[in-house]
Design a protein around this motif. Structure first.
Motif, PDB file in Angstrom:
ATOM      1  N   THR A  89      10.194  47.981  16.746  1.00 20.36           N
ATOM      2  CA  THR A  89       9.105  47.096  16.219  1.00 20.36           C
ATOM      3  C   THR A  89       9.872  46.544  14.898  1.00 20.36           C
ATOM      4  OG1 THR A  89       7.759  48.186  17.574  1.00 20.36           O
ATOM      5  CG2 THR A  89       6.782  46.898  15.534  1.00 20.36           C
ATOM      6  N   ILE A  90      10.357  47.443  14.317  1.00 18.17           N
ATOM      7  CA  ILE A  90      10.829  47.072  12.827  1.00 18.17           C
ATOM      8  C   ILE A  90      11.752  45.989  12.874  1.00 18.17           C
ATOM      9  CG2 ILE A  90      12.031  47.810  10.547  1.00 18.17           C
ATOM     10  CD1 ILE A  90      10.908  50.773  11.184  1.00 18.17           C
ATOM     11  N   PRO A  91      11.562  44.866  12.169  1.00 15.67           N
ATOM     12  CA  PRO A  91      12.318  43.654  12.078  1.00 15.67           C
ATOM     13  C   PRO A  91      13.952  44.204  11.559  1.00 15.67           C
ATOM     14  CG  PRO A  91      10.370  43.125  11.226  1.00 15.67           C
ATOM     15  CD  PRO A  91      10.317  44.692  11.369  1.00 15.67           C
ATOM     16  N   LEU A 149      16.156  42.877   9.658  1.00 13.13           N
ATOM     17  CA  LEU A 149      16.562  42.765   8.426  1.00 13.13           C
ATOM     18  C   LEU A 149      15.803  43.838   7.530  1.00 13.13           C
ATOM     19  CD1 LEU A 149      17.778  41.069   6.421  1.00 13.13           C
ATOM     20  CD2 LEU A 149      16.011  39.358   5.838  1.00 13.13           C
ATOM     21  N   ALA A 150      14.669  44.068   7.736  1.00 11.73           N
ATOM     22  CA  ALA A 150      14.163  44.979   6.995  1.00 11.73           C
ATOM     23  C   ALA A 150      14.795  46.504   7.268  1.00 11.73           C
ATOM     24  CB  ALA A 150      12.397  45.438   7.431  1.00 11.73           C
ATOM     25  N   PHE A 151      15.368  46.565   8.663  1.00 14.44           N
ATOM     26  CA  PHE A 151      15.737  48.110   9.060  1.00 14.44           C
ATOM     27  C   PHE A 151      16.871  48.157   8.277  1.00 14.44           C
ATOM     28  CE2 PHE A 151      15.445  50.963  12.934  1.00 14.44           C
ATOM     29  CZ  PHE A 151      15.795  52.150  12.179  1.00 14.44           C
ATOM     30  N   ALA A 188      17.888  46.486   5.555  1.00  9.71           N
ATOM     31  CA  ALA A 188      17.774  46.825   4.404  1.00  9.71           C
ATOM     32  C   ALA A 188      17.236  48.296   4.006  1.00  9.71           C
ATOM     33  CB  ALA A 188      16.467  45.770   3.736  1.00  9.71           C
ATOM     34  N   LEU A 189      16.589  48.816   4.809  1.00  7.34           N
ATOM     35  CA  LEU A 189      15.946  50.183   4.690  1.00  7.34           C
ATOM     36  C   LEU A 189      17.338  51.152   4.632  1.00  7.34           C
ATOM     37  CD1 LEU A 189      13.102  50.526   6.950  1.00  7.34           C
ATOM     38  CD2 LEU A 189      12.954  50.523   4.338  1.00  7.34           C
ATOM     39  N   PRO A 199      20.105  51.836   0.747  1.00  5.89           N
ATOM     40  CA  PRO A 199      20.137  52.975  -0.338  1.00  5.89           C
ATOM     41  C   PRO A 199      21.075  54.079   0.561  1.00  5.89           C
ATOM     42  CG  PRO A 199      17.768  52.179  -0.223  1.00  5.89           C
ATOM     43  CD  PRO A 199      18.638  51.656   1.110  1.00  5.89           C
ATOM     44  N   ILE A 243      22.658  40.252   4.776  1.00  7.62           N
ATOM     45  CA  ILE A 243      23.078  41.093   3.610  1.00  7.62           C
ATOM     46  C   ILE A 243      24.636  41.379   3.880  1.00  7.62           C
ATOM     47  CG2 ILE A 243      20.778  41.990   3.020  1.00  7.62           C
ATOM     48  CD1 ILE A 243      21.246  44.406   4.687  1.00  7.62           C
ATOM     49  N   THR A 278      10.649  36.825   8.346  1.00  2.58           N
ATOM     50  CA  THR A 278      11.560  37.480   6.858  1.00  2.58           C
ATOM     51  C   THR A 278      12.593  36.925   6.577  1.00  2.58           C
ATOM     52  OG1 THR A 278      10.749  39.406   8.279  1.00  2.58           O
ATOM     53  CG2 THR A 278      12.144  39.920   6.457  1.00  2.58           C
ATOM     54  N   ILE A 303      13.483  41.171   0.100  1.00  2.00           N
ATOM     55  CA  ILE A 303      14.752  41.479   0.503  1.00  2.00           C
ATOM     56  C   ILE A 303      15.903  40.672   0.209  1.00  2.00           C
ATOM     57  CG2 ILE A 303      16.062  42.126   2.667  1.00  2.00           C
ATOM     58  CD1 ILE A 303      13.393  42.797   4.092  1.00  2.00           C
ATOM     59  N   LEU A 316      14.732  45.632  -2.749  1.00  2.00           N
ATOM     60  CA  LEU A 316      15.156  45.327  -1.410  1.00  2.00           C
ATOM     61  C   LEU A 316      14.621  46.478  -0.635  1.00  2.00           C
ATOM     62  CD1 LEU A 316      17.816  44.149   0.266  1.00  2.00           C
ATOM     63  CD2 LEU A 316      18.815  46.584  -0.027  1.00  2.00           C
ATOM     64  N   PHE A 317      14.622  47.474  -0.867  1.00  2.00           N
ATOM     65  CA  PHE A 317      13.789  48.583  -0.241  1.00  2.00           C
ATOM     66  C   PHE A 317      12.537  48.409  -0.097  1.00  2.00           C
ATOM     67  CE2 PHE A 317      12.716  53.100   0.743  1.00  2.00           C
ATOM     68  CZ  PHE A 317      13.545  53.362   1.647  1.00  2.00           C
ATOM     69  N   ALA A 321      11.732  45.815   2.451  1.00  7.47           N
ATOM     70  CA  ALA A 321      11.955  46.246   3.613  1.00  7.47           C
ATOM     71  C   ALA A 321      10.818  47.268   4.263  1.00  7.47           C
ATOM     72  CB  ALA A 321      13.239  46.975   3.746  1.00  7.47           C
ATOM     73  N   VAL A 322      10.353  48.158   3.351  1.00 10.81           N
ATOM     74  CA  VAL A 322       9.224  48.757   3.671  1.00 10.81           C
ATOM     75  C   VAL A 322       7.830  48.045   3.856  1.00 10.81           C
ATOM     76  CG1 VAL A 322       7.433  50.446   2.752  1.00 10.81           C
ATOM     77  CG2 VAL A 322      10.140  50.811   2.404  1.00 10.81           C
ATOM     78  N   VAL A 374       7.891  44.768   5.132  1.00 14.10           N
ATOM     79  CA  VAL A 374       8.043  44.189   6.184  1.00 14.10           C
ATOM     80  C   VAL A 374       7.825  44.934   7.598  1.00 14.10           C
ATOM     81  CG1 VAL A 374       9.874  42.802   7.671  1.00 14.10           C
ATOM     82  CG2 VAL A 374       9.479  42.327   5.158  1.00 14.10           C
ATOM     83  N   ALA A 375       8.196  46.118   7.504  1.00 17.40           N
ATOM     84  CA  ALA A 375       8.371  47.030   8.486  1.00 17.40           C
ATOM     85  C   ALA A 375       7.072  47.395   8.707  1.00 17.40           C
ATOM     86  CB  ALA A 375       9.079  48.467   8.100  1.00 17.40           C
ATOM     87  N   ALA A 425       5.029  44.728  10.603  1.00 16.23           N
ATOM     88  CA  ALA A 425       5.375  44.337  12.058  1.00 16.23           C
ATOM     89  C   ALA A 425       4.777  45.455  12.772  1.00 16.23           C
ATOM     90  CB  ALA A 425       6.898  44.753  12.190  1.00 16.23           C
ATOM     91  N   LEU A 426       4.653  46.680  12.028  1.00 17.71           N
ATOM     92  CA  LEU A 426       3.828  47.776  12.888  1.00 17.71           C
ATOM     93  C   LEU A 426       2.191  47.356  12.965  1.00 17.71           C
ATOM     94  CD1 LEU A 426       5.647  50.885  11.467  1.00 17.71           C
ATOM     95  CD2 LEU A 426       5.829  49.986  13.695  1.00 17.71           C
TER      96      LEU A 426
END
Lengths: 222, 229
Positions: free
Chosen positions: A73-75, A77-79, A81-82, A85, A169, B156, B170, B182-183, B186-187, B189-190, B193-194
């Motif tokens: 479910t996590i998009p 681009l977000a994944f 980006a996660l 780090p 990215i 996104t 992001i 960025l992080f 991302a959190v 957006v995630a 979505a959830l």
């Protein structure tokens, strides 16, 4: 970078650009193929044993499908980006999320495929003296193959499309051409990237359909 | 990252979280609604008559193969910056899973039930509305949910080509080497979505008549696997 008009003069493909950029384009295509292949292989390696385990021990299904369903479910681009780090800007940053997505699709299909093996067949196998592991390997998995290959085709085509987003990215692949087309307001790389991406998806899909025919000669008509 | 969220500046103004979230929701809801208005009638009609099944199914397969990112950039090269081109692209991406799922949902209505309805004197339209659609709700809702999640995800990416939405954090965070931003983006957006997934599942539970819920408890899991972003 002003907005374009519908009927402007810019051609969709500038063949001179294409002829001088063949190595670059092939490089991105190679990267795209590599990311697809590794993430699919990773998906199979994780989902096959996990699927067999979840088929045997049904208590495992909900947690396994729930965990990978959440990843799915996590998009993307977000994944991606996660991951930055932890893994920086590297191939791993793209590969981990892509593999996670593939696991969900494949896992579902492994479980459904194994579930749909007819009870009679299992009884017959037991009657013929198959041990559990031999029965799994030689009876159940081959019969679950159609469902598993169907999942693999869906996973493959999805992955090829999602990888383009990794270029937002700067993780490489054909998306870099789409990005370049956008940044430089130049249509040729955009069109080349899109066409190659769709063509790659179609070729991969046809190849997997071929694998299906080879692996299951008894299902030729299907 | 906790510091980033704790900083009041990130909760105000045109680049604040509430504004970006609002933009993201606005783009997504608009696209899904327009997409549903186009896709559901097509899927329902094709499914009811059981015609053009290959077409209804291959819409999804083709949709899966076309990179959503490329669709966004093409909409941009044709129509320039702005919300209009983005909504157009997102709508195009929202349509395939809804067509396929509503088609499959309608074709799977038990023929015996349809015959019984006709025997009871239902006209065709009433039969679709009062017999077939309630039975098809679980799978249709699964299609809407799939579309909505894809649209939220693709919105996104849309931050790259124009304005708003949570993707801004992001894209900007990456461009500015600000990995905290960025992080954090991302959190967010995630989580969005959830939250979309959970709220649409809840809506589905409300919409499905109780008697049917028991019959089709697994329908939600049979929805078309469709992920392009």
């Amino acid at each position: 970078m002003a907005g374009h008009l519908f009927l402007d003069a810019e051609p969709w493909v500038d063949w001179a650009w294409v002829s001088t950029h063949v190595p670059t384009v092939l490089g991105y295509l190679g990267q795209h193929v590599e990311l697809t292949a590794i993430s699919l292989a990773g998906g199979i390696v994780i989902s096959l044993p996990l699927g067999v385990a979840a088929y045997r021990w049904t208590g495992l299904r909900l947690p396994a499908l729930g965990l990978f369903g959440t990843f799915y479910t996590i998009p993307s681009l977000a994944f991606f980006a996660l991951m930055v780090p932890y893994t920086g800007i590297s191939e791993l940053t793209a590969l981990i999320p892509l593999t996670g997505y593939n696991v969900l699709i494949l896992l579902r299909n492994v479980i459904v495929g194994l579930d749909e093996v007819p009870r009679d067949v299992l009884d017959a196998a037991d009657g013929m003296g198959y041990r559990p592991f031999a029965r799994l390997l030689r009876i159940e998995l081959p019969l679950a193959l159609p469902a598993m290959l169907a999942g693999l085709r869906v996973a493959t085509v999805s992955t090829i499309g999602i990888i383009t987003i990794a270029s937002v990215i700067a993780l490489g692949g054909l998306g870099e051409l789409i990005y370049q087309g956008f940044i430089e307001s130049f249509r040729t790389p955009l069109v080349v990237g899109m066409v190659l991406c769709v063509a790659f998806a179609l070729v991969a899909d046809v190849l997997l359909a071929g694998v299906r025919r080879l692996a299951m000669p008894w299902a030729r008509s299907g | 990252m906790l510091l980033w969220f704790g900083d009041g500046a990130h909760w105000r103004g045109s680049d604040g979280i509430p504004t970006r979230l609002g933009e993201h929701l606005h783009l997504s809801v608009e696209s899904v609604l327009i997409g549903a208005v186009i896709a559901l009638p097509i899927g329902i009609v094709l499914g009811h008559y059981g015609r053009f099944g290959n077409l209804a199914i291959s819409v999804s397969n083709v949709g899966r193969a076309i990179p959503s990112y490329g669709v966004l950039v093409i909409a941009f090269t044709l129509f320039g910056f702005g919300d209009g081109p983005i909504v157009l692209a997102l709508t195009a991406l929202a349509i395939p899973p809804m067509v396929t799922n509503s088609y499959v949902a309608l074709t799977e209505v038990d023929p015996d039930i349809k015959e019984a309805a006709r025997g009871m004197g239902y006209r065709e339209f009433a039969q679709v509305l009062r017999i077939e659609l309630p039975l098809a709700v679980p799978l249709i809702m699964a299609g809407i949910r799939t579309s909505a999640i894809q649209v939220v995800a693709t919105a996104t990416v849309a931050a790259l080509i124009a304005g708003g939405g949570l993707g801004r954090y992001i894209v900007d965070g990456f461009a500015q080497f600000d990995y905290t931003k960025l992080f954090a983006g991302a959190v967010l957006v995630a989580l969005l979505a959830l939250a979309t997934e959970l709220s649409l599942s809840a809506l589905e539970r409300v919409l499905v008549p109780r008697g049917i819920r028991l019959l089709t408890a697994r329908a939600a899991r049979r929805g078309t696997a469709f992920k392009t972003a």
